[in-house]
Structure formats: structure tokens, C-alpha cells
Design a protein around this motif. Sequence first.
Motif, PDB file in Angstrom:
ATOM      1  N   GLU A 148       0.845  -1.198   0.000  1.00 47.65           N
ATOM      2  CA  GLU A 148       0.000   0.000   0.000  1.00 47.65           C
ATOM      3  C   GLU A 148       0.882   1.250   0.000  1.00 47.65           C
ATOM      4  OE1 GLU A 148      -3.785   1.884  -0.007  1.00 47.65           O
ATOM      5  OE2 GLU A 148      -3.497  -0.280   0.092  1.00 47.65           O
ATOM      6  N   ARG A 149       1.901   1.263   0.850  1.00 48.79           N
ATOM      7  CA  ARG A 149       2.800   2.428   0.923  1.00 48.79           C
ATOM      8  C   ARG A 149       3.610   2.575  -0.366  1.00 48.79           C
ATOM      9  NH1 ARG A 149      -0.335   2.210   3.288  1.00 48.79           N
ATOM     10  NH2 ARG A 149      -0.882   2.408   5.423  1.00 48.79           N
ATOM     11  N   THR A 194       2.869   1.617  -3.462  1.00 47.27           N
ATOM     12  CA  THR A 194       2.036   2.114  -4.562  1.00 47.27           C
ATOM     13  C   THR A 194       1.701   3.591  -4.362  1.00 47.27           C
ATOM     14  OG1 THR A 194       0.057   1.195  -3.482  1.00 47.27           O
ATOM     15  CG2 THR A 194       1.072  -0.130  -5.230  1.00 47.27           C
ATOM     16  N   GLU A 195       1.519   4.017  -3.112  1.00 41.76           N
ATOM     17  CA  GLU A 195       1.276   5.440  -2.837  1.00 41.76           C
ATOM     18  C   GLU A 195       2.490   6.287  -3.224  1.00 41.76           C
ATOM     19  OE1 GLU A 195       0.388   5.667   1.329  1.00 41.76           O
ATOM     20  OE2 GLU A 195      -1.639   4.879   1.080  1.00 41.76           O
ATOM     21  N   PHE A 204       0.401   6.033  -7.630  1.00 37.41           N
ATOM     22  CA  PHE A 204      -0.864   5.459  -8.082  1.00 37.41           C
ATOM     23  C   PHE A 204      -2.019   6.133  -7.346  1.00 37.41           C
ATOM     24  CE2 PHE A 204       1.862   1.860  -9.301  1.00 37.41           C
ATOM     25  CZ  PHE A 204       1.357   1.553 -10.557  1.00 37.41           C
ATOM     26  N   ALA A 240      -5.405   6.396  -5.163  1.00 30.37           N
ATOM     27  CA  ALA A 240      -5.791   5.578  -4.007  1.00 30.37           C
ATOM     28  C   ALA A 240      -6.578   4.316  -4.387  1.00 30.37           C
ATOM     29  CB  ALA A 240      -6.570   6.414  -3.001  1.00 30.37           C
ATOM     30  N   GLU A 270      -6.386   2.527  -7.073  1.00 35.48           N
ATOM     31  CA  GLU A 270      -5.456   1.573  -7.672  1.00 35.48           C
ATOM     32  C   GLU A 270      -4.488   1.012  -6.636  1.00 35.48           C
ATOM     33  OE1 GLU A 270      -3.654   3.007 -11.268  1.00 35.48           O
ATOM     34  OE2 GLU A 270      -5.602   3.187 -12.262  1.00 35.48           O
ATOM     35  N   CYS A 271      -4.105   1.831  -5.658  1.00 29.29           N
ATOM     36  CA  CYS A 271      -3.253   1.329  -4.563  1.00 29.29           C
ATOM     37  C   CYS A 271      -3.955   0.165  -3.864  1.00 29.29           C
ATOM     38  CB  CYS A 271      -2.948   2.433  -3.552  1.00 29.29           C
ATOM     39  SG  CYS A 271      -1.889   3.758  -4.143  1.00 29.29           S
ATOM     40  N   ARG A 272      -5.232   0.382  -3.543  1.00 29.21           N
ATOM     41  CA  ARG A 272      -5.998  -0.670  -2.868  1.00 29.21           C
ATOM     42  C   ARG A 272      -6.176  -1.891  -3.766  1.00 29.21           C
ATOM     43  NH1 ARG A 272      -8.623   4.005  -1.279  1.00 29.21           N
ATOM     44  NH2 ARG A 272     -10.257   3.743  -2.858  1.00 29.21           N
ATOM     45  N   THR A 325      -2.895  -3.860  -4.063  1.00 32.33           N
ATOM     46  CA  THR A 325      -2.634  -4.519  -2.780  1.00 32.33           C
ATOM     47  C   THR A 325      -3.538  -5.735  -2.599  1.00 32.33           C
ATOM     48  OG1 THR A 325      -1.907  -2.423  -1.810  1.00 32.33           O
ATOM     49  CG2 THR A 325      -2.567  -4.169  -0.279  1.00 32.33           C
TER      50      THR A 325
END
Length: 159
Positions: free
Chosen positions: A33-34, A36-37, A41, A43, A45-47, A50
Motif C-alpha cells: 500500500e505504501r 504504490t502510494e 498510483f 488511491a 489503484e493502490c488498494r 494490494t
Amino acid sequence: MEARAAASNNGLLLKLELHSDPKLLSPVRGALERLTEVLGFPAPECRSVTRAVDEALTNIMRHCYCGQLDQPIEVFCSRVRRHGAVGPDEGLEILLCDRGPPVDPAKLRGRRLDEIRPGGLGLHFIRQSMDIVQYRRARGTNQFRLVKYFNPLKSHSNC
């Protein structure tokens, strides 16, 4: 290992080594998550990335290692460029490696969506979340490759 060499050539960002214990999924989710942030990306897409990795790792633990808690899994996260791309067309490649028995590619198709029963939808979620989903067996290692581009084109899969 061939996977390590490939990851190093592609701009390795993060490498995780873990055992096949589901209790370790939470710290892996946090790291992804961190990452991708930090890479920028959005939010959702981060989720999504993950969750896809979490599902793939869960499948490795459950199906490749049959619930054994002490088997090795490696996660390589690298920057990649889309082949033939012009300009800043980069993404994140996540390579999951395990030493379980070979996976039958026919089983990587997942079940039909119209079959109403619990389970079996993880691969659909993974494919929906990622731009590239590939499996291969190399030198006694299962390698599950997931790629998410910053500017995705049409998704495709080689499973």
C-alpha cells in the motif's frame, strides 16, 4: 535465481522474503500500500494492487503449500516500462515466487462467474486489477508476475 536477476535488471524497488504464514499478509499489504502510494498510483489503484497481491499470496499459501506455515515465498517489486512505449510509460511489476509443486495452468483460469458458490473468484479479481498477469515455472520455482501501469492500455493475461 533467474527471478532475482530479472528483478535487478528492471529497477528493483522492494524485495520481501516471508514464510507461508497468513499472519504475515498484513505487513505485506502495508508495504505494498505504501509503495504504490509513493509511486503515485491513485488511491483506488493502490488498494486494488494490494488486494490482488494479497489474493495471489493467499492462493500460494493455500494451494501451493497446502497451509504449511514455514515455506518460502519471495516478493520482488520493480519498476517496468511498457515494451515499445515512448515517453514516461512506466508501471510496477510484482513477481511472486514460491517453491511449491508446479501449478496446472488450466487451474489458473478460475471458475465461471455464473457458478454461484463460495470461493474461486480470486483470479478474476487479480485479472481485473492488473494489466498483466502471467505464470511460469522456471528452475523449480513458480513465478506469478503481476504488472500495473500508470497509464493502462487494454488489459491482457497469459495464464
